[in-house]
Every structure is written in structure tokens, then in C-alpha cells.
Scaffold this active site. Structure first.
Site, PDB file in Angstrom:
ATOM      1  N   VAL A  11       0.836  -1.200   0.000  1.00 19.76           N
ATOM      2  CA  VAL A  11       0.000   0.000   0.000  1.00 19.76           C
ATOM      3  C   VAL A  11       0.875   1.256   0.000  1.00 19.76           C
ATOM      4  CG1 VAL A  11      -1.717   1.286   1.328  1.00 19.76           C
ATOM      5  CG2 VAL A  11      -1.914  -1.191   1.127  1.00 19.76           C
ATOM      6  N   THR A 121      -5.497  -1.509   6.646  1.00 16.67           N
ATOM      7  CA  THR A 121      -6.777  -2.098   7.042  1.00 16.67           C
ATOM      8  C   THR A 121      -6.771  -2.291   8.550  1.00 16.67           C
ATOM      9  OG1 THR A 121      -6.811  -3.238   4.944  1.00 16.67           O
ATOM     10  CG2 THR A 121      -8.315  -4.052   6.626  1.00 16.67           C
ATOM     11  N   GLU A 166      -7.682   1.349   1.557  1.00 11.13           N
ATOM     12  CA  GLU A 166      -7.132   1.137   0.221  1.00 11.13           C
ATOM     13  C   GLU A 166      -7.668  -0.200  -0.306  1.00 11.13           C
ATOM     14  OE1 GLU A 166      -4.967   2.821  -1.896  1.00 11.13           O
ATOM     15  OE2 GLU A 166      -5.561   1.055  -3.054  1.00 11.13           O
ATOM     16  N   PHE A 167      -8.034  -0.240  -1.586  1.00 13.61           N
ATOM     17  CA  PHE A 167      -8.651  -1.461  -2.117  1.00 13.61           C
ATOM     18  C   PHE A 167      -7.817  -2.144  -3.201  1.00 13.61           C
ATOM     19  CE2 PHE A 167     -12.084   1.107  -0.358  1.00 13.61           C
ATOM     20  CZ  PHE A 167     -12.764   0.185   0.424  1.00 13.61           C
ATOM     21  N   LYS A 222     -13.959  -1.481   4.606  1.00 10.99           N
ATOM     22  CA  LYS A 222     -12.864  -2.262   4.019  1.00 10.99           C
ATOM     23  C   LYS A 222     -12.975  -3.743   4.406  1.00 10.99           C
ATOM     24  CE  LYS A 222      -9.146  -3.633   2.204  1.00 10.99           C
ATOM     25  NZ  LYS A 222      -7.787  -3.233   2.179  1.00 10.99           N
ATOM     26  N   PHE A 267     -14.601 -13.054  -8.875  1.00 12.80           N
ATOM     27  CA  PHE A 267     -14.496 -13.877  -7.663  1.00 12.80           C
ATOM     28  C   PHE A 267     -15.432 -15.079  -7.661  1.00 12.80           C
ATOM     29  CE2 PHE A 267     -11.380 -12.160  -4.693  1.00 12.80           C
ATOM     30  CZ  PHE A 267     -10.893 -11.158  -5.527  1.00 12.80           C
ATOM     31  N   LEU A 268     -15.635 -15.626  -8.854  1.00 13.75           N
ATOM     32  CA  LEU A 268     -16.395 -16.876  -8.958  1.00 13.75           C
ATOM     33  C   LEU A 268     -15.518 -17.965  -9.562  1.00 13.75           C
ATOM     34  CD1 LEU A 268     -19.931 -15.623 -10.122  1.00 13.75           C
ATOM     35  CD2 LEU A 268     -19.255 -16.412  -7.845  1.00 13.75           C
ATOM     36  N   CYS A 278      -4.430 -10.640   3.159  1.00 18.12           N
ATOM     37  CA  CYS A 278      -5.549  -9.737   3.451  1.00 18.12           C
ATOM     38  C   CYS A 278      -6.878 -10.441   3.685  1.00 18.12           C
ATOM     39  CB  CYS A 278      -5.705  -8.738   2.309  1.00 18.12           C
ATOM     40  SG  CYS A 278      -4.187  -7.847   1.961  1.00 18.12           S
ATOM     41  N   LYS A 281      -7.102 -12.684   6.773  1.00 17.55           N
ATOM     42  CA  LYS A 281      -6.903 -11.876   7.987  1.00 17.55           C
ATOM     43  C   LYS A 281      -8.133 -10.995   8.260  1.00 17.55           C
ATOM     44  CE  LYS A 281      -4.179  -8.260   7.556  1.00 17.55           C
ATOM     45  NZ  LYS A 281      -4.375  -6.906   7.888  1.00 17.55           N
TER      46      LYS A 281
HETATM   47  C1  UGA Z   1      -7.636  -8.465  -1.539  1.00 17.29           C
HETATM   48  C2  UGA Z   1      -8.827  -7.696  -2.136  1.00 17.29           C
HETATM   49  O1  UGA Z   1      -9.227  -8.326  -3.356  1.00 17.29           O
HETATM   50  C3  UGA Z   1      -8.472  -6.225  -2.386  1.00 17.29           C
HETATM   51  O2  UGA Z   1      -9.607  -5.508  -2.842  1.00 17.29           O
HETATM   52  C4  UGA Z   1      -7.975  -5.620  -1.069  1.00 17.29           C
HETATM   53  O3  UGA Z   1      -7.623  -4.255  -1.234  1.00 17.29           O
HETATM   54  C5  UGA Z   1      -6.777  -6.404  -0.599  1.00 17.29           C
HETATM   55  O4  UGA Z   1      -7.167  -7.782  -0.379  1.00 17.29           O
HETATM   56  C6  UGA Z   1      -6.315  -5.793   0.717  1.00 17.29           C
HETATM   57  O5  UGA Z   1      -7.036  -5.901   1.699  1.00 17.29           O
HETATM   58  O6  UGA Z   1      -5.283  -5.124   0.742  1.00 17.29           O
HETATM   59  P1  UGA Z   1      -5.432  -9.617  -2.546  1.00 17.29           P
HETATM   60  O7  UGA Z   1      -5.126 -10.087  -1.172  1.00 17.29           O
HETATM   61  O8  UGA Z   1      -4.348  -9.000  -3.340  1.00 17.29           O
HETATM   62  O9  UGA Z   1      -6.608  -8.517  -2.531  1.00 17.29           O
HETATM   63  O10 UGA Z   1      -5.949 -10.889  -3.337  1.00 17.29           O
HETATM   64  P2  UGA Z   1      -7.273 -11.313  -4.125  1.00 17.29           P
HETATM   65  O11 UGA Z   1      -7.168 -10.999  -5.539  1.00 17.29           O
HETATM   66  O12 UGA Z   1      -8.451 -10.819  -3.410  1.00 17.29           O
HETATM   67  O13 UGA Z   1      -7.189 -12.901  -3.964  1.00 17.29           O
HETATM   68  C7  UGA Z   1      -7.254 -13.514  -2.678  1.00 17.29           C
HETATM   69  C8  UGA Z   1      -7.278 -15.013  -2.803  1.00 17.29           C
HETATM   70  O14 UGA Z   1      -8.525 -15.456  -3.304  1.00 17.29           O
HETATM   71  C9  UGA Z   1      -6.224 -15.612  -3.717  1.00 17.29           C
HETATM   72  O15 UGA Z   1      -5.662 -16.739  -3.067  1.00 17.29           O
HETATM   73  C10 UGA Z   1      -6.986 -16.032  -4.950  1.00 17.29           C
HETATM   74  O16 UGA Z   1      -6.405 -17.141  -5.610  1.00 17.29           O
HETATM   75  C11 UGA Z   1      -8.325 -16.405  -4.342  1.00 17.29           C
HETATM   76  N1  UGA Z   1      -9.450 -16.302  -5.307  1.00 17.29           N
HETATM   77  C12 UGA Z   1      -9.785 -15.101  -5.833  1.00 17.29           C
HETATM   78  C13 UGA Z   1     -10.164 -17.445  -5.638  1.00 17.29           C
HETATM   79  O17 UGA Z   1      -9.876 -18.560  -5.152  1.00 17.29           O
HETATM   80  N2  UGA Z   1     -11.208 -17.323  -6.513  1.00 17.29           N
HETATM   81  C14 UGA Z   1     -11.560 -16.146  -7.074  1.00 17.29           C
HETATM   82  O18 UGA Z   1     -12.533 -16.119  -7.847  1.00 17.29           O
HETATM   83  C15 UGA Z   1     -10.834 -15.003  -6.722  1.00 17.29           C
END
Ligand code: UGA
Length: 447
Positions: A11, A121, A166-167, A222, A267-268, A278, A281
Site C-alpha cells: 500500500v 486495514t 485502500e482497495f 474495508k 471472484f467466482l 488480506c 486476515k
Molecule cells: C484483496 C482484495 O481483493 C483487495 O480488494 C484488497 O484491497 C486487498 O485484499 C487488501 O485488503 O489489501 P489480494 O489479497 O491482493 O486482494 O488478493 P485477491 O485478488 O483478493 O485474492 C485472494 C485469494 O482469493 C487468492 O488466493 C486467490 O487465488 C483467491 N481467489 C480469488 C479465488 O480462489 N477465486 C476467485 O474467484 C478469486
């Protein structure tokens, strides 16, 4: 504006470099000497597409610098962004120790009206606690009196604490920071809101939706977003498990659900569950926050339970196909918790590899970026230089991360190199492609 950013993780570093390239004068501060020294030499502490170029441009323009001296950077700044980590403590709560330390340093150091912005966060109530800490520090400095702010003398070190979550996502951090989905300003202080609008003027002009809300709402917004994403993933994983039993394909179901505007396609993707620093947690922290105020979530513990069992699914499947694993050579593709990052925090791959090492298997992994981080945690794990080198003579291939380069490889070629043509695909990379007859293939959600 003059900005100090405290913490140079995903971030802090990306936001700092982005602000510098928007015409702000930015000092990024960290307590980690090696990290700051590296940044001064152009060495990035994290792997993110476009980050080296963004940092170099900011430095070249004279708008971005790096420092170990938080006090000096805060004393100079008009606005200070707190971007330090809030790791999960043993009790399931986010540990805000580093945030409070920043608040203390802020109170010790400001020399003029300054805003402290929490981008990290944090649990609900953190901004209020920071405010108390800062007030105490200013009282110690005999700098806080009871005058209303409008009557404060010009230059008095008054302050406000704002929550501005932050997102950004890892792997697309630079792009997400430059194109945020929303700008959340958690504050009821008109001066602080105006300062936030000033520092974010280029986003607001570009039409990024801005929502001003209370600090508690911003803090909760968040965690709620991340916990909802976790819920979506666990939901589709349960549908995937059902698909397997009834002979359906989860990708078709997800495609159909995603076209419903109320649901959306993101996210499906069914797989071996969510990991990273993140989402796990923040889901745990939200449950803990509820518990602290007497509200017991019913959905979120179920979301966690589904994720835990989903993370074990690859290992369980491999055991079914291969009851004796000792001495077997098993290839693993993908160690990072998701593609585009070198981060292995809470990565499902780690537990799978640990279990198989404990079974006496010879494990050989390939990941384009995360090998170094995994090597520190799994000293017995061997590494290959390419995905094909990893599968050479292998008795099985496990796919834990859907790096795009894997989908480009031909299944015929992979099978040709393996001694035993067993592929257990945790991310559905080859779910919808034609597979050679001699390959034994299993994936999540494909009956
Ligand atoms: C996540 C959120 O998506 C962000 O919006 C947020 O800002 C960030 O946390 C944070 O709190 O800082 P991130 O941790 O980078 O982002 O990762 P994601 O893209 O959310 O993926 C998380 C996990 O879910 C990964 O292991 C990914 O493989 C899994 N996932 C994601 C799935 O199994 N299926 C999906 O359809 C999407």
C-alpha cells in the site's frame, strides 16, 4: 502537497509512487534499513508490474524520496499516510501495535496543522484510538489546549485522523492505485475532508466515486468488502464440490451466474481456496470485532470452514490416486497465493507441499516469482527453472496457482515428460481444454 508515507509495503510504496507522479512531494519512510537502502538504489522490495518504472519516474522528477527518519518526514508533511502492517495476532484480532506507534511519532513530531490518514486495514475504533494517542503526545509537548480549532493560532499543530481504506490487489497494485474503484473518506472534520479532496484532486476530477462517511463506517467498509469476497469464493467452491458429484462444470455455472448484474462475474473462480495477507486476515478480524461487541457472525465462520477444507482438497485427491507417496517425485506448479505476486502468505500451496514432504515424497516446484520466498519456509523443497523441468520424470503434477504461462503449455508435451501422467489441477487451468487419453486428470468442480 507535501506527503509523508509511513510503511513501504504494497500500500505505502505503490501509493507513494503514484502520488509523486501526480505532482505531490512524497517522502516514503520505513524502519527497515535494507529496504530503504535498496529503494534508494532502485531495488524494489516487492514484485509488482510497473512499480520499478513508477518509482524511477518519481525519483527522477525529484518528487519521491526514501528515508528512515519518520520524525523529520512528518514534521515537513501536510498530510501523513499510515501504511504499516496490521498482522493477525494469535487471538484472531488484527495487531495494531505498529499503527499506534505511528500515531505516537506523529504526535511527537508535527509542527503545523497536519492530517494523519490511515490507509492500512484496521479494526473499527482504530482512528479514535490514534486520536487519543496523538492528543496525549501533544499534551506532553504542552501543545494542545482547549481553544476551538477556528481560534487556534496560525501554525498551531492541530490535527485530524482520517480513515481512508485502500482497495488495491496484489499483482495489479499499480493499476488499481491509479484507477481506484472508489475513494472513501472517513471523517467528520471539514478541514480534514478538504485536505483529503486536495490530495486526491486528480482522482476526483477523473470521476472516481467519492464517499464521505464516519470513520467507523470507513474502517468497517474495508473489512466488509474483503469478507464478502471471501464469501463469494467459498460459495462457488461449495457449488464446485456439488458439480463434481452431479456431473456438472463449475465454470459454466459461474459464467451463467456472472451475467446476472446483481451477482457479477468476479471472484467466482472455483479452486483450492483463498490465501494471501488480506482476505483471510480481514475475515478473521471481522469475526473478532463482532465478538468483542457481542455480535456472533453466522456466515463468516462457515466461509472460513469451507476455505479450510477446500485448501486440503488437492492433498486428499492425490492420496486417493496415490495411496503410497513415499519416494514418489511430485511436481508443483505455482507457490504464490495467486498469480502476479511473489507473496506466499497463507498460500494453499505451502500446506500441500508440507504434507507431501512429511509423507516422504520428493517435491520439485516451479513458480515464476515466489520460489525465493517459499525456499525460506520450505528448505526441503527443490526448485526447477521451468515448468517443464519440474514435470520431468514426475509421478504427479499438482497445480496450485493459475499463472497464465501454464495454460499456454501443451498437455501432450507435459504428459510426454512425466513418468506417471497424473495431473491434479487445483485452479482449473486445463478444466475446459481437450486432454490426451493417456492423462489421468482431476480438477475442482468438474464432474
Ligand atoms: C484483496 C482484495 O481483493 C483487495 O480488494 C484488497 O484491497 C486487498 O485484499 C487488501 O485488503 O489489501 P489480494 O489479497 O491482493 O486482494 O488478493 P485477491 O485478488 O483478493 O485474492 C485472494 C485469494 O482469493 C487468492 O488466493 C486467490 O487465488 C483467491 N481467489 C480469488 C479465488 O480462489 N477465486 C476467485 O474467484 C478469486
Amino acid at each position: 502537497m507535501k506527503i509523508a508515507i509511513i510503511g513501504t509495503g504494497y500500500v505505502g510504496l505503490v501509493s507513494g509512487a503514484d502520488f509523486a507522479n501526480r505532482g505531490h512531494q512524497v517522502t516514503c519512510v520505513d524502519i527497515n534499513e535494507a529496504r530503504i537502502e535498496g529503494l534508494k538504489q532502485g531495488v524494489m522490495p516487492i514484485s509488482e508490474v510497473g512499480l520499478p518504472e513508477l518509482v524511477a519516474a518519481g525519483v527522477k522528477a525529484g518528487m519521491l524520496e526514501f528515508s528512515l527518519d519518520a520524525r523529520a518526514a512528518i514534521a515537513e508533511a501536510e498530510i501523513v499516510f499510515c501504511c504499516v502492517g496490521t498482522p493477525l495476532a494469535d487471538d484472531g484480532r488484527a495487531d495494531c501495535g505498529m499503527i499506534y506507534e505511528v500515531a505516537r511519532t506523529f504526535g511527537e513530531s508535527i509542527t503545523k496543522p497536519t492530517v494523519l490518514v490511515n490507509k492500512s486495514t484496521v479494526p473499527v475504533g482504530t482512528a479514535m484510538k490514534c486520536e487519543e494517542i496523538i492528543k496525549k503526545e501533544l499534551q506532553n509537548r504542552k501543545m494542545l489546549d482547549s481553544r476551538p480549532r477556528v481560534l487556534a493560532l496560525r501554525g498551531d499543530p492541530f490535527f485530524a485522523v482520517v480513515s481512508n481504506p485502500e482497495f488495491l490487489s496484489q499483482g495489479t497494485a499499480v493499476r488499481d492505485t491509479a484507477n481506484p474503484s472508489r475513494l472513501i473518506i472517513g471523517s467528520d472534520d471539514a478541514w480534514a475532508i478538504a485536505q483529503m479532496e486536495l490530495v486526491n484532486a486528480s482522482f476526483i476530477t477523473a470521476g472516481v466515486p467519492k464517499i464521505v462517511m464516519s470513520r467507523a463506517s470507513a474502517e468497517l467498509a474495508k473489512c466488509a468488502a474483503n469478507a464478502f469476497l471471501a464469501t463469494k469464493i467459498s460459495f462457488i467452491n461449495e457449488i464446485a464440490n456439488l458439480c463434481e458429484l452431479v456431473g456438472a462444470n463449475v465454470d459454466d455455472i459461474a459464467a451463467s451466474m456472472g451475467l446476472d448484474k446483481r451477482i457479477g462475474p468476479a471472484f467466482l473462480n472455483a479452486g483450492i481456496g483463498y490465501g494471501g495477507g488480506c482476505i483471510p486476515k480481514d475475515t478473521a478480524a471481522l469475526i473478532a470485532t463482532g465478538h468483542d461487541v457481542g455480535y456472533e457472525f453466522k456466515i463468516l465462520p462457515a466461509v472460513q470452514a469451507v476455505n479450510e477444507s477446500q485448501r486440503r482438497i488437492l492433498y486428499t485427491k492425490l492420496c486417493e490416486f496415490m495411496p503410497e507417496r513415499a519416494g514418489k517425485r511430485i511436481a508443483v506448479w505455482g507457490l504464490a497465493f495467486k498469480p502476479g505476486t511473489d507473496d506466499v502468505r497463507s498460500a494453499p500451496s505451502l500446506q500441500i507441499v508440507q504434507n507431501l514432504l512429511a509423507d516422504g515424497a520428493e517435491m520439485i516446484a516451479y513458480d515464476p516469482t515466489a520460489q525465493k520466498n517459499a525456499a525460506g519456509l520450505l528448505p526441503q523443497l527443490k526448485f526447477a527453472k521451468t515448468p517443464l523441468e519440474a514435470v520431468q520424470e514426475a509421478d504427479a503434477l499438482l497445480i496450485c496457482t493459475e499463472w497464465p504461462e501454464f495454460a499456454e503449455l501443451s498437455l501432450e508435451k507435459i504428459a510426454e515428460m512425466m513418468s506417471n501422467k497424473l495431473i491434479i489441477d487445483g485452479r482449473g487451468v486445463y478444466r475446459n481444454v481437450e486432454r490426451p487419453n493417456n492423462v489421468k486428470y482431476w480438477t475442482v468442480g468438474c464432474g
